[in-house]
Design a protein around this motif. Sequence first.
Motif, mmCIF file in Angstrom:
data_model
loop_
_atom_site.group_PDB
_atom_site.id
_atom_site.type_symbol
_atom_site.label_atom_id
_atom_site.label_comp_id
_atom_site.label_asym_id
_atom_site.label_seq_id
_atom_site.Cartn_x
_atom_site.Cartn_y
_atom_site.Cartn_z
ATOM 1 N N ALA A 1 0.376 -0.586 -7.138
ATOM 2 C CA ALA A 1 1.703 -1.171 -7.358
ATOM 3 C C ALA A 1 1.611 -2.640 -7.747
ATOM 4 N N GLY A 2 2.461 -3.022 -8.682
ATOM 5 C CA GLY A 2 2.544 -4.414 -9.090
ATOM 6 C C GLY A 2 1.353 -4.910 -9.881
ATOM 7 N N ASN B 1 0.026 1.384 -1.405
ATOM 8 C CA ASN B 1 0.333 0.471 -2.508
ATOM 9 C C ASN B 1 0.133 1.133 -3.870
ATOM 10 N N GLU C 1 2.423 2.893 -7.354
ATOM 11 C CA GLU C 1 3.731 2.825 -8.010
ATOM 12 C C GLU C 1 4.603 4.032 -7.686
ATOM 13 N N ARG C 2 3.983 5.225 -7.607
ATOM 14 C CA ARG C 2 4.768 6.441 -7.394
ATOM 15 C C ARG C 2 4.204 7.241 -6.220
ATOM 16 N N GLY D 1 0.576 6.487 -10.767
ATOM 17 C CA GLY D 1 0.937 5.277 -11.498
ATOM 18 C C GLY D 1 0.089 4.063 -11.247
#
Length: 436
Positions: free
Chosen positions: A265-266, A238, A240-241, A262
Motif C-alpha cells: 500500500a502507498g 499493508n 492495496e487490496r 495490488g
Amino acid sequence: MSERSLLLAGAEEHDLTGLAAYRAIGGYAGLARARALQPAELIAELEASKLRGRGGAGFPIGRKASLIDRASGKPTYLVVNADESEPGAFKDREVMARVPHRLIEGSLIAAHAIESSEVYIYIRGEYLAEYEILARAVEQARTAGLLGRVEVTIYRGAGAYICGEETALLDSLEGRRGQPRPRPPFPPVQGLFGAPTQINNVCTIATLPTIMELGAAAFAAIGSESSPGTVIFSISGNVERPGNYELELGTPMRELIYDHAGGVAGGRELKAVIPGGSSVPALSPDQIDVPLDYDSMQAIGTFFGAASLIVVDDRCCIVQLALRSTKFYMHESCGKCTPCREGTRWMVQLLERIEAGEGEHADLELLRSVGARMLGRSLCALGDFAVYPVASYIEKWGAEFEAHISEGRCPYAGDSSLEGILAPSDLHAGALRVLA
C-alpha cells in the motif's frame, strides 16, 4: 494465474445462500454420486484426489478418513472445525457466508465416507451472521430431505483461540473448558464422546463436492502435483487490496501480493511477509519468489499454515510486531501446560523491556533461551506458535532488537505503523472482502 473458483464457484453470479439457487448450479449432485459408492470406494476416491487439509497441517483427507476405527462398536462422528481463530485468517468465514450449502454437502459426503450419522460444525462465537446463514441452510437441506439419516448440529464456540486445536475443540463440544488432551489416543480412535471422530477444516470439507463433480483424477491435476486444488488465500496488512483470493496451489507468492492484492500500500517498500497466519515464521522480501504450497513453504523454513498472508511494510517496528503477536498468544494460552503458560508471559515481559528501551543484551539471549525451552514441550502447538514468529524476527531483523537495546529507545518512535497488521479487530474477527 487468474483467480479460479472451485470453493466459491457460482457465488459471483448467484446468491447461493438459498437451496434453490445452489441446486440450480448442480448443488448436491456430488452428494448423490458419493452416496452411490460404498464408503470404502468413496475413501479410495478421496485418497486418489490427493486433497490435503486446509486447516494448516496439510494432512491428506482420504488418509484421515481411512484411520477411523470401525471395529470399536461405537458411533463415528464428523466434526467440522469452523472456529477460524488464527490471526490473519478469514477464508472459512467467506465460505460459510456465501456458499453454506457447499459446506453442508461436503459434510454429508464426508459423513458417508466414515459411516457417520452425526455431524457437528463448531463455529466461532463471533461469526454470528455466518452462523445464522449456515443454520438457515441446514434447515433448508433438512426440509428438502437431503440430510437423510444424518443429523447436522451447529455449535457456537465462545471465542477461545485454543478451541481451534482439535482436541480442545472436542472438550468444548462436550461442555467442558476447552483445553488440549494428551495424545494418544488420537481422535480417529477416541475423539468426541470417546468415540472415533474425524475432524476437518471448513475449506477441506467444502472441497469434496468439487472432487465428486470433477472426479479424483481431474481434481488432482489442478495446481501443484503434491498439493492439488485451489485455496482461498486471505491477505491482509499493508496491501492495496486486502481480502480473499481463490487461487490454484502453487501460485507464486509474489503474484498474490503484487498482482492480485495490488502490491504494498502507498508504494512503500516490502519489509516482511507472515505467510500462514500470525503463528508461522516470517519471510524477508527476498523469499517471496516461492510457490504457495505446503512443501515449498516448508522448504524455506516456514509453514503454509492457514493460507493467510500478512504483509508488513518498511514503517513497521519488528519489535512492536513481536510484542503484539506474543501478547495475543499469552492471552489465549489455556494455562494447562507450564512451558506455554509461563513462557509466553516471560516473552512478553522481555519484549516490553526491549521495546521500552530498558532492555539489556542479556535479555535478547534470554528471549532466545525461553523460546527454545518452550518448543515441543506443550500438549498442543500454541506454545510453539508463540515462539516461531518471534524466533524468525530475531533471526532476520536482529539488528532492530540490538538497536533498541544499544540506543535505549525504539528507533521507530513516532514513525512506526502497525496499521492493519494484527489489529485487535483482525485478531478476533478477520475481514470479509465483498466481491462485486
